[in-house]
Design a protein around this motif. Structure first.
Motif, PDB file in Angstrom:
ATOM      1  N   MET A  64       0.834  -1.171   0.000  1.00  0.00           N
ATOM      2  CA  MET A  64       0.000   0.000   0.000  1.00  0.00           C
ATOM      3  C   MET A  64       0.874   1.228   0.000  1.00  0.00           C
ATOM      4  O   MET A  64       1.838   1.307   0.728  1.00  0.00           O
ATOM      5  CB  MET A  64      -0.870   0.029   1.245  1.00  0.00           C
ATOM      6  N   ASP A 113      -2.534   7.335   4.416  1.00  0.00           N
ATOM      7  CA  ASP A 113      -2.993   6.165   3.674  1.00  0.00           C
ATOM      8  C   ASP A 113      -2.980   4.929   4.569  1.00  0.00           C
ATOM      9  O   ASP A 113      -3.931   4.152   4.582  1.00  0.00           O
ATOM     10  CB  ASP A 113      -2.142   5.926   2.432  1.00  0.00           C
ATOM     11  N   CYS A 143      -5.759   5.175   7.112  1.00  0.00           N
ATOM     12  CA  CYS A 143      -7.045   4.876   6.487  1.00  0.00           C
ATOM     13  C   CYS A 143      -7.218   3.365   6.329  1.00  0.00           C
ATOM     14  O   CYS A 143      -8.270   2.810   6.683  1.00  0.00           O
ATOM     15  CB  CYS A 143      -7.144   5.579   5.134  1.00  0.00           C
ATOM     16  N   ALA A 144      -6.195   2.700   5.796  1.00  0.00           N
ATOM     17  CA  ALA A 144      -6.263   1.249   5.596  1.00  0.00           C
ATOM     18  C   ALA A 144      -6.451   0.526   6.922  1.00  0.00           C
ATOM     19  O   ALA A 144      -7.262  -0.409   7.026  1.00  0.00           O
ATOM     20  CB  ALA A 144      -5.010   0.746   4.886  1.00  0.00           C
ATOM     21  N   TRP A 150     -10.033   0.850   8.147  1.00  0.00           N
ATOM     22  CA  TRP A 150     -10.930  -0.063   7.435  1.00  0.00           C
ATOM     23  C   TRP A 150     -10.722  -1.502   7.882  1.00  0.00           C
ATOM     24  O   TRP A 150     -11.690  -2.234   8.124  1.00  0.00           O
ATOM     25  CB  TRP A 150     -10.732   0.052   5.921  1.00  0.00           C
ATOM     26  N   LEU A 204      -5.054  -9.004   1.775  1.00  0.00           N
ATOM     27  CA  LEU A 204      -5.124  -8.131   2.954  1.00  0.00           C
ATOM     28  C   LEU A 204      -3.963  -8.388   3.901  1.00  0.00           C
ATOM     29  O   LEU A 204      -3.334  -7.439   4.398  1.00  0.00           O
ATOM     30  CB  LEU A 204      -6.452  -8.329   3.686  1.00  0.00           C
ATOM     31  N   ASN A 263      -0.638  -7.087   2.465  1.00  0.00           N
ATOM     32  CA  ASN A 263      -0.556  -5.629   2.510  1.00  0.00           C
ATOM     33  C   ASN A 263      -0.507  -5.105   3.938  1.00  0.00           C
ATOM     34  O   ASN A 263       0.166  -4.105   4.199  1.00  0.00           O
ATOM     35  CB  ASN A 263      -1.718  -5.005   1.726  1.00  0.00           C
ATOM     36  N   TYR A 264      -1.176  -5.769   4.844  1.00  0.00           N
ATOM     37  CA  TYR A 264      -1.105  -5.395   6.254  1.00  0.00           C
ATOM     38  C   TYR A 264       0.341  -5.489   6.757  1.00  0.00           C
ATOM     39  O   TYR A 264       0.763  -4.662   7.586  1.00  0.00           O
ATOM     40  CB  TYR A 264      -2.038  -6.300   7.069  1.00  0.00           C
TER      41      TYR A 264
END
Length: 172
Positions: free
Chosen positions: A1, A9, A12-13, A16, A46, A49-50
């Motif tokens: 990301m 950013d 925000c991720a 969510w 997910l 990217n986490y």
């Protein structure tokens, strides 16, 4: 990301992800095989990217997100174990998703399960790297399985497969 200079950013991720975790997204009754496929693909993406933004998560966010990922990984394992006859690219993608969860949570059981999937996949190959068995079927599945195998192999190597290891992906 991607991340802007202020970390908005990532924030925000993480917001969510924590929200989805609190709501136990994708843990309800699934109505088709396609839904199971989408769940494992989503979990893998997910979790990977986490790994890039995990350090920016608050302890509360980490607890919620990682508990949710573990529940999704458990559901993925349960589905894979119920479908023991289907050991194909879908199984390998399940291996990647579960390995990624093991990598970001440090849970040995997920890393071990992912390693089991990878070892099964590698056991389907001949010594020269070709697929054993039905060549027509192998030709049809080659791209999907090669991609899944490479991803699983990379995740397993990146994590090291030891309890307490964390998957860390650096921004490009």
């Amino acid at each position: 990301m991607a991340q802007d200079a202020n970390g908005r950013d990532a924030a925000c991720a993480l917001t969510w992800l924590a929200s989805w975790g609190e709501q136990k997204a994708m843990l309800g009754k699934l109505s088709s095989e396609q839904a199971y496929y989408v769940r494992k693909w989503t979990l893998g993406g997910l979790a990977l990217n986490y790994a890039r933004i995990r350090q920016q998560a608050t302890p509360a966010q980490r607890a919620v997100i990682e508990a949710w990922f573990k529940a999704l990984a458990d559901a993925t394992i349960a589905h894979a174990d119920a479908k023991q006859g289907g050991r194909n690219n879908h199984y390998y993608w399940e291996g990647l998703a579960v390995t990624a969860v093991g990598g970001v949570t440090g849970e040995a059981r997920y890393l071990d399960w992912g390693r089991k999937v990878l070892n099964h996949a590698l056991g389907q190959m001949a010594a020269d790297g070709d697929w054993d068995g039905d060549w027509e079927a192998a030709r049809r599945r080659l791209q999907a399985e090669d991609a899944a195998l490479f991803a699983s192999w990379f995740a397993a190597l990146r994590c090291g497969g030891r309890a307490g290891d964390r998957l860390t992906l650096l921004a490009p």
